[in-house]
Write an enzyme that holds these catalytic residues in place. Structure first.
Site, PDB file in Angstrom:
ATOM      1  CG  HIS A   1      -6.015   1.444  -0.436  1.00 40.24           C
ATOM      2  ND1 HIS A   1      -6.122   1.904   0.852  1.00 40.24           N
ATOM      3  CD2 HIS A   1      -6.096   0.082  -0.347  1.00 40.24           C
ATOM      4  CE1 HIS A   1      -6.260   0.871   1.680  1.00 40.24           C
ATOM      5  NE2 HIS A   1      -6.255  -0.247   0.977  1.00 40.24           N
TER       6      HIS A   1
ATOM      7  CG  HIS B   1      -1.736  -1.216   1.389  1.00 42.72           C
ATOM      8  ND1 HIS B   1      -1.239  -2.416   1.849  1.00 42.72           N
ATOM      9  CD2 HIS B   1      -3.051  -1.410   1.128  1.00 42.72           C
ATOM     10  CE1 HIS B   1      -2.230  -3.310   1.867  1.00 42.72           C
ATOM     11  NE2 HIS B   1      -3.332  -2.732   1.436  1.00 42.72           N
TER      12      HIS B   1
ATOM     13  NE  ARG C   1     -28.637 -16.244  36.239  1.00 43.98           N
ATOM     14  CZ  ARG C   1     -29.922 -16.539  36.287  1.00 43.98           C
ATOM     15  NH1 ARG C   1     -30.370 -17.642  35.726  1.00 43.98           N
ATOM     16  NH2 ARG C   1     -30.771 -15.734  36.869  1.00 43.98           N
TER      17      ARG C   1
ATOM     18  CG  HIS D   1     -29.110 -12.993  27.282  1.00 46.25           C
ATOM     19  ND1 HIS D   1     -29.786 -12.412  26.241  1.00 46.25           N
ATOM     20  CD2 HIS D   1     -28.713 -11.980  28.098  1.00 46.25           C
ATOM     21  CE1 HIS D   1     -29.805 -11.104  26.425  1.00 46.25           C
ATOM     22  NE2 HIS D   1     -29.158 -10.817  27.540  1.00 46.25           N
TER      23      HIS D   1
ATOM     24  CG  HIS E   1      -3.586   0.047   4.855  1.00 46.86           C
ATOM     25  ND1 HIS E   1      -4.545   0.350   5.791  1.00 46.86           N
ATOM     26  CD2 HIS E   1      -3.502   1.129   4.039  1.00 46.86           C
ATOM     27  CE1 HIS E   1      -5.034   1.561   5.546  1.00 46.86           C
ATOM     28  NE2 HIS E   1      -4.408   2.060   4.496  1.00 46.86           N
TER      29      HIS E   1
ATOM     30  CD  GLU F   1     -20.325  -6.101  25.087  1.00 48.38           C
ATOM     31  OE1 GLU F   1     -20.367  -5.568  23.951  1.00 48.38           O
ATOM     32  OE2 GLU F   1     -21.258  -5.991  25.909  1.00 48.38           O
TER      33      GLU F   1
HETATM   34  C1  LIG Z   1     -11.406  -4.566  10.135  1.00 45.17           C
HETATM   35  C2  LIG Z   1     -10.862  -4.373   8.757  1.00 45.17           C
HETATM   36  N1  LIG Z   1     -11.704  -4.390   7.722  1.00 45.17           N
HETATM   37  C3  LIG Z   1     -11.237  -4.270   6.467  1.00 45.17           C
HETATM   38  C4  LIG Z   1      -9.910  -4.145   6.228  1.00 45.17           C
HETATM   39  C5  LIG Z   1      -9.376  -4.091   4.813  1.00 45.17           C
HETATM   40  N2  LIG Z   1      -8.894  -2.738   4.504  1.00 45.17           N
HETATM   41  C6  LIG Z   1      -7.611  -2.421   4.611  1.00 45.17           C
HETATM   42  S1  LIG Z   1      -7.311  -0.816   4.291  1.00 45.17           S
HETATM   43  C7  LIG Z   1      -8.946  -0.525   3.961  1.00 45.17           C
HETATM   44  C8  LIG Z   1      -9.415   0.830   3.568  1.00 45.17           C
HETATM   45  C9  LIG Z   1      -8.890   1.801   4.510  1.00 45.17           C
HETATM   46  O1  LIG Z   1      -9.068   3.095   4.058  1.00 45.17           O
HETATM   47  P1  LIG Z   1      -8.252   4.215   4.801  1.00 45.17           P
HETATM   48  O2  LIG Z   1      -8.243   3.882   6.236  1.00 45.17           O
HETATM   49  O3  LIG Z   1      -8.821   5.485   4.397  1.00 45.17           O
HETATM   50  O4  LIG Z   1      -6.800   4.019   4.290  1.00 45.17           O
HETATM   51  P2  LIG Z   1      -6.181   4.700   2.963  1.00 45.17           P
HETATM   52  O5  LIG Z   1      -6.904   4.099   1.799  1.00 45.17           O
HETATM   53  O6  LIG Z   1      -6.430   6.145   3.079  1.00 45.17           O
HETATM   54  O7  LIG Z   1      -4.759   4.304   2.990  1.00 45.17           O
HETATM   55  C10 LIG Z   1      -9.682  -1.682   4.109  1.00 45.17           C
HETATM   56  C11 LIG Z   1     -11.136  -1.778   3.900  1.00 45.17           C
HETATM   57  C12 LIG Z   1      -9.064  -4.137   7.351  1.00 45.17           C
HETATM   58  N3  LIG Z   1      -7.748  -4.048   7.230  1.00 45.17           N
HETATM   59  N4  LIG Z   1      -9.570  -4.227   8.594  1.00 45.17           N
END
Ligand SMILES: Cc1ncc(C[n+]2csc(CCOP(=O)(O)OP(=O)(O)O)c2C)c(N)n1
Ligand SMILES: [Mg+2]
Length: 671
Positions: A265, A29, A530, A474, A69, A412
């Site tokens: 990205h 990325h 419980r 539950h 990323h 949680e």
């Molecule tokens: C919980 C979760 N859901 C989905 C992803 C997959 N994912 C990685 S980056 C991203 C988009 C993130 O966008 P942003 O935070 O704006 O990062 P940018 O594109 O600006 O680098 C997604 C959906 C992840 N890493 N974690």
């Protein structure tokens, strides 16, 4: 003050390195990393306080990354401060490299947290900030007051629901040691951010009690000014919303702008776009893995400043330690990672008690004997019985962290991630409770705790359909099977990634807690009832619970059948065994608080407890799969195959076959 030109050159250096790492790895990325470079560079070159010679210094500022990323940005920054070599950067995402696709916690390398599942990373930071406040209050060491938790969040983290919990907690607790930077680049993985989000994020955070600053996140002077202001905020956490440009400085193949484009990205810039971009940023596409001389000088100067800063802070710490030798010794012990010393004889259990109450009895002793323990509940303390702890202390609140109970509210996942952050910070032992059925809301955090090998204690009560009248919503059924998968999954040190214990009665609960407190290298889950449970037969050797499964007192020699279970089902087996013995059947009863622990014992022990060739019967209030692996082909398992029903639990026991009579009937059927 550093020359802005040099700062910009350093940020370009990070952009070049990040883009080149991804280009070389052919995956990763680059866009986000290029946009965030200005912020991270100003932070590391002017604000983040740490000791270059002592990465684990307890009083260091911490940097928590949420968007994992953006690893290339972090690794490149850490290369500028000497934590990674340029060769290591070139190994991004390769087997055995210290530069995996998403950063993995490694304090020596300057990585405070593993990140990747969006939303969790910044919440870990909030937990770390709580730990810092707690340590300041409980040790008096002035260093913890000076510690700042810097957090980096992106669009994805803000969109994740957990961000509301994290922001609420930081707001209500007035965590003014938090400075969070929001990399707001209007772009995410598959769309522009405006397609999915039209909230007023600044107003949202203000409403939750944060001080918010809005700046251009690619302008070093504005970043510097905002960090200054954010650090000066008192009584509130601070958020800096920086508008940034995804892929800042990137050019396409034809030389036109490649900025603010989703495509950067999660893919290399590619071919001529890469060449054009590196040229444009002042690098050499043939040899991009270079740290510019002026950037080297910038960070060499910063290293000198840091030496002086750390020396001054450490002198303050030493003066405090001299004046407070007992507290200093305690603090050293708390950060040693060793299990606390506990006098378990102080735990008084009541015969026939519910194991949640037995847990409360232990917690009340831990509250007295383990001064660095923080116990939390997601608004169920009087039901999950973490109030055993609470009654001996008081809740943490804004401006007063002298207590040791963390009221997390009904959240949680937030609670679990905050506890993980506390463990990452170090110096404290976090535990958190809720109903077992709601462990479903916590699984992503449990997985991260297991991956990071953090000894967080998860306390889950109301462990089965015997929740009764509350009904199937539950009643945990499949939850035990799910969490026991984490016993089967090994961590990178070859250990069971999580220790899962479901004790059979009050005394076994004390043993389970002992194992939990002595387990300093993985999370532990305690699954508790419980309802009241009859004690195991007199003379039971509870110490053996540490072997995961053991023979319950009163078992017969040379048994015709072995009955096995965990939790309250063990006492149902004991009752069933009495009926079987009237028929002359010789019975062994095995309590299995942890299959994972049992399977870690030597083979001859396992064989001695559950010998092949002897018929076996398992009873579980969860899915039969809980015990099928231990019963094997030698017998059968009586479990639950549905969601459960709403009725008083004694009625459910009858209807669902969790009675001595049904044990008798089912065992007779296999003999
Ligand atoms: C919980 C979760 N859901 C989905 C992803 C997959 N994912 C990685 S980056 C991203 C988009 C993130 O966008 P942003 O935070 O704006 O990062 P940018 O594109 O600006 O680098 C997604 C959906 C992840 N890493 N974690
Ligand atoms: Mg974004």
């Amino acid at each position: 003050m550093n020359d802005i030109k040099v700062l910009n050159h350093a940020a370009d250096n990070i952009r070049i390195l990040a883009a080149s790492m991804v280009e070389k790895a052919k995956s990763g990325h680059p866009g986000g990393a290029m946009g965030g470079a200005d912020f991270i560079n100003v932070l590391y070159s002017e604000y983040l306080n740490y000791d270059p010679a002592d990465p684990a210094w307890v009083g260091r500022d911490r940097f928590f990354l949420d968007p994992g990323h953006m690893a290339p940005m972090l690794y490149s920054q850490l290369a500028l401060i000497g934590k990674f070599s340029l060769d290591e950067l070139q190994q991004l995402r390769q087997w055995g490299s210290p530069t995996p696709g998403h950063p993995e916690a490694d304090i020596q390398r300057g990585i405070e947290n593993t990140s990747g599942p969006l939303g969790q990373g910044h919440t870990f930071g909030i937990g770390a900030a709580i730990a810092a406040k707690f340590l300041a209050a409980h040790t008096g060491n002035p260093t913890f007051e000076k510690e700042t938790i810097y957090i980096y969040i992106s669009d994805g983290g803000v969109q994740e629901e957990i961000s509301q919990g994290a922001a609420r907690i930081a707001g209500i607790l007035g965590l003014d040691n938090v400075v969070m930077f929001y990399d707001s680049n209007d772009i995410q993985l598959s769309t522009e951010t405006k397609v999915v989000m039209n909230e007023d994020t600044a107003a949202k955070y203000r409403a939750l009690g944060w001080e918010v600053f809005e700046i251009c996140g690619n302008d070093a002077a504005q970043i510097r000014e905002a960090i200054e202001k954010a650090k000066a905020v008192k009584g509130k956490p601070a958020l800096i919303i920086g508008k940034t440009i995804m892929g800042k400085g990137a050019l396409k193949e034809d030389g036109s702008s490649y900025e603010a484009n989703c495509k950067t990205h999660g893919a290399p810039l590619g071919g001529n776009a890469f060449v054009n971009t590196i040229n444009h940023l002042g690098g050499n596409p043939e040899n991009p893995f270079v740290i510019f001389d002026d950037v080297k000088e910038l960070y060499a100067r910063r290293a000198e400043e840091l030496k002086a800063i750390a020396a001054k802070r450490k002198a303050e710490e030493a003066a405090w330690a001299t004046a407070n030798p007992e507290k200093a010794a305690a603090q050293a012990e708390w950060f040693s990672g060793k299990a606390p010393k506990i006098d378990w004889t102080k735990v008084q259990q009541k015969s026939g008690d519910a194991t949640r109450n037995a847990s409360a009895a232990v917690l009340s002793v831990l509250a007295e004997q383990v001064p660095n323990m923080i116990c939390a509940s997601a608004d169920l303390s009087n039901s999950d019985k973490t109030d055993g702890f609470l009654k001996k202390t008081h809740a943490l609140k804004a401006g007063d962290f002298s207590g040791a109970f963390f009221q997390a509210g009904v959240a949680e996942l937030t609670m679990a991630c905050c506890c993980i952050g506390m463990a990452l910070h170090g110096g404290v032992i976090p535990a958190c409770g809720t109903f077992f059925v709601f462990s479903d809301y916590m699984k992503p955090a449990v997985r991260m705790a297991a991956l990071m090998e953090l000894p967080v204690k998860f306390i889950w009560t109301h462990d089965a359909f015997r929740v009764g009248e509350d009904g199937p919503t539950h009643e945990p059924v499949e939850q035990e099977a799910q969490i026991r998968l984490m016993e089967k999954l090994k961590n990178h040190h070859g250990k069971n990634s999580t220790l899962v214990l479901r004790p059979a009665d009050a005394e076994e609960t004390t043993e389970a807690w002992r194992l939990a407190m002595e387990n300093t290298c993985t999370p532990t889950a305690l699954i508790l009832s419980r309802q009241n449970i009859a004690d195991l037969p007199a003379g039971n050797d509870y110490k053996q619970a540490e072997r995961g499964a053991y023979i319950v007192a009163g078992s017969d020699e040379n048994p015709d059948v072995i009955l096995l279970a965990s939790g309250s089902e063990v006492s149902t087996l004991v009752a069933g065994a009495e009926l079987l013995r009237k028929d002359g059947v010789k019975v062994r009863i095995v309590s299995v608080p942890s299959e994972g622990l049992f399977r870690s014992q030597p083979k001859d022990y396992q064989q001695a407890i559950l010998p092949a060739g002897v018929k076996k019967f398992g009873l579980t209030a969860g899915l039969p799969v809980n015990l099928e692996g231990l019963v094997g082909a030698d017998g059968s398992v009586w479990g639950l195959q549905s969601f459960g029903f709403s009725a008083p639990y004694k009625v459910l026991d009858e209807k669902l076959g969790f009675t001595a009579e049904n044990v008798y009937k089912q065992v007779k059927a296999i003999l």
